[in-house]
Design an enzyme around this catalytic site. Structure first.
Site, PDB file in Angstrom:
ATOM      1  N   ASP A   1     -17.206   1.859 -21.059  1.00 33.19           N
ATOM      2  CA  ASP A   1     -15.989   2.506 -20.554  1.00 33.19           C
ATOM      3  C   ASP A   1     -15.033   2.753 -21.711  1.00 33.19           C
ATOM      4  O   ASP A   1     -14.939   1.922 -22.621  1.00 33.19           O
ATOM      5  CB  ASP A   1     -15.325   1.587 -19.497  1.00 33.19           C
ATOM      6  CG  ASP A   1     -14.437   2.350 -18.542  1.00 33.19           C
ATOM      7  OD1 ASP A   1     -13.444   2.947 -19.005  1.00 33.19           O
ATOM      8  OD2 ASP A   1     -14.727   2.355 -17.335  1.00 33.19           O
TER       9      ASP A   1
ATOM     10  N   TYR B   1     -13.075  19.449 -12.819  1.00 34.10           N
ATOM     11  CA  TYR B   1     -13.764  18.336 -12.146  1.00 34.10           C
ATOM     12  C   TYR B   1     -14.941  18.855 -11.317  1.00 34.10           C
ATOM     13  O   TYR B   1     -16.076  18.409 -11.491  1.00 34.10           O
ATOM     14  CB  TYR B   1     -12.762  17.606 -11.262  1.00 34.10           C
ATOM     15  CG  TYR B   1     -13.308  16.380 -10.555  1.00 34.10           C
ATOM     16  CD1 TYR B   1     -13.650  15.232 -11.263  1.00 34.10           C
ATOM     17  CD2 TYR B   1     -13.455  16.361  -9.165  1.00 34.10           C
ATOM     18  CE1 TYR B   1     -14.125  14.100 -10.609  1.00 34.10           C
ATOM     19  CE2 TYR B   1     -13.925  15.235  -8.507  1.00 34.10           C
ATOM     20  CZ  TYR B   1     -14.260  14.108  -9.231  1.00 34.10           C
ATOM     21  OH  TYR B   1     -14.731  12.986  -8.570  1.00 34.10           O
TER      22      TYR B   1
HETATM   23  P1  NAD Z   1     -11.848   5.714 -11.893  1.00 36.44           P
HETATM   24  O1  NAD Z   1     -10.996   6.671 -12.641  1.00 36.44           O
HETATM   25  O2  NAD Z   1     -11.231   4.451 -11.397  1.00 36.44           O
HETATM   26  O3  NAD Z   1     -13.126   5.313 -12.770  1.00 36.44           O
HETATM   27  C1  NAD Z   1     -13.684   6.148 -13.752  1.00 36.44           C
HETATM   28  C2  NAD Z   1     -13.997   5.285 -14.952  1.00 36.44           C
HETATM   29  O4  NAD Z   1     -14.587   6.115 -15.983  1.00 36.44           O
HETATM   30  C3  NAD Z   1     -12.743   4.677 -15.573  1.00 36.44           C
HETATM   31  O5  NAD Z   1     -12.957   3.306 -15.833  1.00 36.44           O
HETATM   32  C4  NAD Z   1     -12.544   5.463 -16.863  1.00 36.44           C
HETATM   33  O6  NAD Z   1     -11.867   4.735 -17.864  1.00 36.44           O
HETATM   34  C5  NAD Z   1     -13.964   5.812 -17.224  1.00 36.44           C
HETATM   35  N1  NAD Z   1     -14.075   6.994 -18.082  1.00 36.44           N
HETATM   36  C6  NAD Z   1     -13.462   8.198 -17.931  1.00 36.44           C
HETATM   37  N2  NAD Z   1     -13.827   9.019 -18.923  1.00 36.44           N
HETATM   38  C7  NAD Z   1     -14.691   8.328 -19.707  1.00 36.44           C
HETATM   39  C8  NAD Z   1     -15.397   8.644 -20.910  1.00 36.44           C
HETATM   40  N3  NAD Z   1     -15.292   9.843 -21.502  1.00 36.44           N
HETATM   41  N4  NAD Z   1     -16.187   7.689 -21.456  1.00 36.44           N
HETATM   42  C9  NAD Z   1     -16.291   6.451 -20.895  1.00 36.44           C
HETATM   43  N5  NAD Z   1     -15.633   6.105 -19.771  1.00 36.44           N
HETATM   44  C10 NAD Z   1     -14.850   7.040 -19.193  1.00 36.44           C
HETATM   45  O7  NAD Z   1     -12.490   6.530 -10.696  1.00 36.44           O
HETATM   46  P2  NAD Z   1     -13.425   6.047  -9.496  1.00 36.44           P
HETATM   47  O8  NAD Z   1     -12.729   6.413  -8.259  1.00 36.44           O
HETATM   48  O9  NAD Z   1     -13.880   4.659  -9.698  1.00 36.44           O
HETATM   49  O10 NAD Z   1     -14.660   7.040  -9.667  1.00 36.44           O
HETATM   50  C11 NAD Z   1     -15.885   6.640 -10.239  1.00 36.44           C
HETATM   51  C12 NAD Z   1     -16.886   7.780 -10.127  1.00 36.44           C
HETATM   52  O11 NAD Z   1     -17.089   8.118  -8.754  1.00 36.44           O
HETATM   53  C13 NAD Z   1     -16.417   9.053 -10.829  1.00 36.44           C
HETATM   54  O12 NAD Z   1     -17.514   9.658 -11.468  1.00 36.44           O
HETATM   55  C14 NAD Z   1     -15.924   9.919  -9.703  1.00 36.44           C
HETATM   56  O13 NAD Z   1     -16.053  11.281  -9.992  1.00 36.44           O
HETATM   57  C15 NAD Z   1     -16.845   9.489  -8.558  1.00 36.44           C
HETATM   58  N6  NAD Z   1     -16.229   9.745  -7.254  1.00 36.44           N
HETATM   59  C16 NAD Z   1     -15.182   8.986  -6.807  1.00 36.44           C
HETATM   60  C17 NAD Z   1     -14.599   9.273  -5.590  1.00 36.44           C
HETATM   61  C18 NAD Z   1     -13.455   8.460  -5.026  1.00 36.44           C
HETATM   62  O14 NAD Z   1     -12.987   8.738  -3.923  1.00 36.44           O
HETATM   63  N7  NAD Z   1     -12.980   7.435  -5.699  1.00 36.44           N
HETATM   64  C19 NAD Z   1     -15.076  10.349  -4.823  1.00 36.44           C
HETATM   65  C20 NAD Z   1     -16.125  11.097  -5.324  1.00 36.44           C
HETATM   66  C21 NAD Z   1     -16.707  10.788  -6.525  1.00 36.44           C
END
Ligand code: NAD
Ligand code: UDP
Length: 311
Positions: free
Chosen positions: A33, A145
């Site tokens: 991360d 996105y």
């Molecule tokens: P979040 O922002 O809490 O987690 C994303 C994580 O990725 C963070 O810890 C961030 O620091 C890390 N990150 C971002 N860019 C990075 C990079 N370039 N290199 C390394 N780490 C990086 O979001 P979340 O809600 O936990 O989402 C996690 C995944 O699930 C994502 O891929 C998101 O698109 C997908 N998702 C989430 C939801 C939702 O409702 N939460 C819905 C659909 C899809």
């Protein structure tokens, strides 16, 4: 059998729950991360576990390690975070997918992609089935996105077709729960924090748009079931709770559960904001024997307790 599992985005909201669950099941877990939206607090309780490792790394750069499975979650997920640096968001989705798929190919291991209901854009088909190709504006403010995630799905399918990489794609619908970033602007966290502080509750538009909210524990069950499913189950498979609520209904429930004195105020609707969203989960039921168990009220009670504990 103990597996060594790599989770990109392991310090984020969903990633931190996944790390914990996979550790609890007796695996070794490595979180990769860059802490853009994730936090060390989310994974701090795991650091004392000798089978957990947290590595600071940006997935737009290649990374080499010996593991048995990869969950690819790294990507900012809320509109304010993914729009903060839109170009970086595309790079994270696309280059992150290429780098992790390359690793999965070298190691001949399974890799799961956290895709999203946003691939359906502002959907015309309702509820959304996996066969629907979506209605995405390719040049709008959400497209960094949406199109980044769509391109990642394309890459997963092409690595599978061309190189036999063992892929799994899930399309996650709006998910909430403890460890959500308090300032990420998502509707559930915004409304709970506003209600707890007796501040105005912000409706973007008139509050009639709908979402279907899934509690994070249900999603984690589904993700692990998907990873453990037969190799021919590649997806995409929707993962969400099909109970649909308007934003107004969500606000009413949050106000009732917190006993808040908050009032509602209206703000402009952001462009390309989907009007409705609800997953069709027949495929997940049939292929994975999975469906969500935790309904909105129960999940909100747990999430409100979490936000109270960090305020
Ligand atoms: P979040 O922002 O809490 O987690 C994303 C994580 O990725 C963070 O810890 C961030 O620091 C890390 N990150 C971002 N860019 C990075 C990079 N370039 N290199 C390394 N780490 C990086 O979001 P979340 O809600 O936990 O989402 C996690 C995944 O699930 C994502 O891929 C998101 O698109 C997908 N998702 C989430 C939801 C939702 O409702 N939460 C819905 C659909 C899809
Ligand atoms: N929303 C709202 N008030 C807020 C935050 C969000 O009315 O304070 C609306 C937003 O416009 C959208 C819905 O709630 O229609 C869900 O927004 P969120 O950012 O949580 O998720 P997404 O739009 O990515 O599904």
């Amino acid at each position: 059998m103990k597996k060594r599992i790599l989770i990109t985005g392991g310090a984020g909201f969903i990633g931190s729950h996944l790390c914990r669950r996979l550790l609890d099941e007796g695996n070794e877990v490595i979180s990769l991360d860059n802490y853009f939206t994730g936090s060390k607090e989310n994974i701090a309780p795991l650091l004392s576990n000798p089978y957990f490792e947290a590595i600071r790394h940006d997935v737009t750069m290649p990374y080499f390690i010996e593991v048995d499975e990869i969950y690819n979650l790294a990507c900012p997920a809320s509109p304010i975070h993914y729009q903060f640096n839109a170009i970086k968001t595309v790079k994270t989705s696309v280059m992150g997918a290429i780098n992790m798929l390359g690793l999965a190919k070298r190691l001949n291991i399974k890799i799961l992609q956290a895709s999203t209901s946003e691939v359906y854009g502002d959907p015309i088909i309702h509820p959304q089935t996996e066969s629907y190709w979506g209605n995405v504006n390719p040049i709008g403010i959400r497209s960094c996105y949406d199109e980044g995630k769509r391109c990642a799905e394309t890459l997963f399918m092409d690595y599978h077709r061309m190189n036999d990489v063992k892929i799994k794609i899930i399309r996650i619908f709006n998910t909430y729960g403890p460890n959500m970033h308090p300032n990420d602007g998502r509707v559930v966290s915004n409304f709970i924090i506003q209600a707890l502080n007796n501040q105005d509750i912000t409706f973007y538009g008139d509050g009639s748009q709908t979402r279907s909210f899934q509690y994070v524990d249900d999603l984690i069950d589904g993700m692990i079931k998907m990873m453990e499913s037969p190799v021919e189950t590649i997806g995409p498979i929707n993962m969400g709770n099909p109970n649909e609520f308007s934003i107004r209904e969500l606000a009413e429930r949050v106000i009732a559960l917190t006993g808040s004195k908050s009032k509602i105020i209206f703000q402009p609707l952001p462009s390309d904001d989907p009007k409705q969203r609800k997953p069709d989960i027949d495929l997940a039921k049939a292929k994975l024997n999975w469906e969500p168990k935790i309904q909105l009220e129960e999940g909100l009670i747990k999430t409100i307790a979490y936000f109270k504990s960090i305020m």
